[in-house]
Design an enzyme around this catalytic site. Structure first.
Site, mmCIF file in Angstrom:
data_model
loop_
_atom_site.group_PDB
_atom_site.id
_atom_site.type_symbol
_atom_site.label_atom_id
_atom_site.label_comp_id
_atom_site.label_asym_id
_atom_site.label_seq_id
_atom_site.Cartn_x
_atom_site.Cartn_y
_atom_site.Cartn_z
ATOM 1 N N GLY A 97 7.266 -4.065 22.816
ATOM 2 C CA GLY A 97 8.460 -4.342 23.609
ATOM 3 C C GLY A 97 8.519 -3.517 24.872
ATOM 4 N N TRP A 99 10.911 -1.972 28.220
ATOM 5 C CA TRP A 99 11.886 -2.500 29.172
ATOM 6 C C TRP A 99 11.534 -3.908 29.645
ATOM 7 C CZ3 TRP A 99 16.654 -1.846 30.317
ATOM 8 C CH2 TRP A 99 17.178 -2.262 31.542
ATOM 9 N N GLU A 139 14.747 -3.426 23.920
ATOM 10 C CA GLU A 139 15.704 -2.973 24.920
ATOM 11 C C GLU A 139 16.459 -4.171 25.504
ATOM 12 O OE1 GLU A 139 14.090 -0.153 27.709
ATOM 13 O OE2 GLU A 139 12.654 0.610 26.251
ATOM 14 N N TYR A 140 17.616 -4.506 24.875
ATOM 15 C CA TYR A 140 18.296 -3.909 23.729
ATOM 16 C C TYR A 140 18.946 -5.008 22.919
ATOM 17 C CZ TYR A 140 17.904 0.469 26.316
ATOM 18 O OH TYR A 140 17.426 1.551 27.009
#
Length: 204
Positions: A97, A99, A139-140
């Site tokens: 994953g 940002w 995120e997130y």
């Protein structure tokens, strides 16, 4: 000490889960995120004895399955796993994953079927690269992050994803005898807690 790396390297102490024994009875955990992107890791860049765990960042998600994106990722994972020859207790995890690559998490976590497709791909991935577990860097949940799709039900689905991952990891451990770690990169603000069920999720 870690030698200079041409990569982003973040270190910190692991915070024990709420149900765990007192921190005073646990050995310190020194965890590094190794984020090389297009760089190939080289001998002498990482002191294996300075760390207890390395999270390799990042794997992506495509069609609901965990995947590598950079041509050098496989070689870098092999390099990190080879550091166990210097420090047999060193754990190597894949972090998925981040940002920019959290865009499929809401879909992955949405249904039991979509979660199982992802979890099966993770188990195959971990076994293929001889890793010690998975670090989820969503995120997130329940929030857009870098403009990603999200749903109100991400809150409960995040818990379900972690629970089902832990169940499958425990099954793998029962077959192989090798403990698999499951960790997350958590947000530091109240919004993260408001959009997750950490009182439930932390035990997984």
């Amino acid at each position: 000490m870690l030698k200079t790396l041409p990569i982003l390297l973040a270190m910190g102490l692991a915070i024990p889960a709420l149900h765990a024994s007192s921190p005073s009875t646990q050995s310190p955990q020194v965890i590094a995120y190794v984020f090389p992107q297009a760089v190939t890791l080289q001998p002498g860049q990482i002191d294996a004895h300075a760390l207890t765990r390395i999270n390799y960042a990042f794997a992506n998600i495509q069609d609901g399955r965990i995947v590598l994106e950079h041509a050098n990722d496989s070689a870098n994972l092999a390099f990190l796993v080879d550091l166990r020859k210097e420090n047999p207790s060193l754990a190597i995890l894949i972090s998925v994953g981040g940002w920019l690559w959290s865009g499929q998490f809401s879909d992955v976590a949405l249904t039991q079927k979509s979660r199982q497709i992802f979890i099966q791909s993770v188990v195959e991935f971990v076994n293929l690269y001889h890793l010690d577990g998975l670090d989820i860097d969503w995120e997130y949940p329940g929030m857009s992050g870098a403009g990603h799709p999200f749903r109100n039900e991400d809150r409960e689905n995040f818990t379900a994803l972690l629970k089902e991952l832990r169940v499958q990891f425990n099954r793998e451990t029962s077959k192989t005898g090798r403990k698999l770690l499951l960790t997350i990169a958590a947000g530091s603000g109240d919004d993260f807690l408001a959009h997750t069920e950490m009182s439930k999720a932390q035990k997984y």
